[in-house]
Design a protein around this motif. Structure first.
Motif, PDB file in Angstrom:
ATOM      1  N   ALA A  42      -8.446  36.856 -11.123  1.00 47.37           N
ATOM      2  CA  ALA A  42      -9.434  36.171 -10.309  1.00 47.37           C
ATOM      3  C   ALA A  42      -9.684  34.559 -10.613  1.00 47.37           C
ATOM      4  N   VAL A  43     -10.310  34.566 -11.861  1.00 48.77           N
ATOM      5  CA  VAL A  43     -10.743  33.462 -12.277  1.00 48.77           C
ATOM      6  C   VAL A  43      -9.697  32.207 -12.356  1.00 48.77           C
ATOM      7  N   GLN A  44      -8.416  32.476 -13.114  1.00 46.37           N
ATOM      8  CA  GLN A  44      -7.413  31.852 -13.257  1.00 46.37           C
ATOM      9  C   GLN A  44      -6.987  31.207 -12.018  1.00 46.37           C
ATOM     10  N   LEU A  45      -6.575  32.276 -10.907  1.00 47.61           N
ATOM     11  CA  LEU A  45      -6.242  31.769  -9.579  1.00 47.61           C
ATOM     12  C   LEU A  45      -7.095  30.938  -8.617  1.00 47.61           C
ATOM     13  N   TYR A  46      -8.467  30.957  -9.038  1.00 45.38           N
ATOM     14  CA  TYR A  46      -9.420  30.116  -8.704  1.00 45.38           C
ATOM     15  C   TYR A  46      -9.490  28.582  -9.329  1.00 45.38           C
ATOM     16  N   LYS A  47      -9.103  28.835 -10.665  1.00 46.98           N
ATOM     17  CA  LYS A  47      -9.039  27.566 -11.352  1.00 46.98           C
ATOM     18  C   LYS A  47      -7.790  26.773 -11.146  1.00 46.98           C
ATOM     19  N   THR A  48      -6.918  27.636 -10.485  1.00 49.82           N
ATOM     20  CA  THR A  48      -5.505  26.710 -10.406  1.00 49.82           C
ATOM     21  C   THR A  48      -5.362  26.359  -8.833  1.00 49.82           C
ATOM     22  N   GLN A  49      -6.447  26.777  -7.999  1.00 52.16           N
ATOM     23  CA  GLN A  49      -6.510  26.569  -6.617  1.00 52.16           C
ATOM     24  C   GLN A  49      -5.519  27.444  -5.884  1.00 52.16           C
ATOM     25  N   LYS A  50      -5.256  28.572  -6.511  1.00 51.16           N
ATOM     26  CA  LYS A  50      -4.475  29.359  -5.816  1.00 51.16           C
ATOM     27  C   LYS A  50      -5.340  30.271  -4.963  1.00 51.16           C
ATOM     28  N   LEU A  51      -6.546  30.407  -5.254  1.00 50.97           N
ATOM     29  CA  LEU A  51      -7.412  31.441  -4.648  1.00 50.97           C
ATOM     30  C   LEU A  51      -8.618  30.523  -4.209  1.00 50.97           C
ATOM     31  N   PRO A  52      -9.185  30.735  -3.109  1.00 53.91           N
ATOM     32  CA  PRO A  52     -10.556  30.055  -2.827  1.00 53.91           C
ATOM     33  C   PRO A  52     -11.779  30.827  -3.407  1.00 53.91           C
TER      34      PRO A  52
END
Length: 63
Positions: A34-44
């Motif tokens: 979840a953190v990585q997807l947020y950091k890479t702007q894949k997840l709000p």
């Protein structure tokens, strides 16, 4: 919410090395994802901090 299941292979002694249970490792993986997807702007941010998303992912990762 629909879920998708994946399988992850890792060395058998990783749980011992981490001093964690299988469930604790699942939680760690889901949180890190979840953190990585947020950091890479894949997840709000709203999705990344949504406990339901992380809980759903925990069940999806169970084999």
């Amino acid at each position: 919410m629909n879920t998708q299941s994946i399988s992850v292979n890792f060395p058998a002694d990783i749980l011992l090395a981490l001093n964690e249970t299988e469930n604790e490792l699942r939680q760690r993986i889901c949180f890190a994802l979840a953190v990585q997807l947020y950091k890479t702007q894949k997840l709000p941010l709203s999705s990344a901090i949504n406990p339901m998303l992380i809980s759903s992912n925990l069940y999806a990762l169970q084999s």
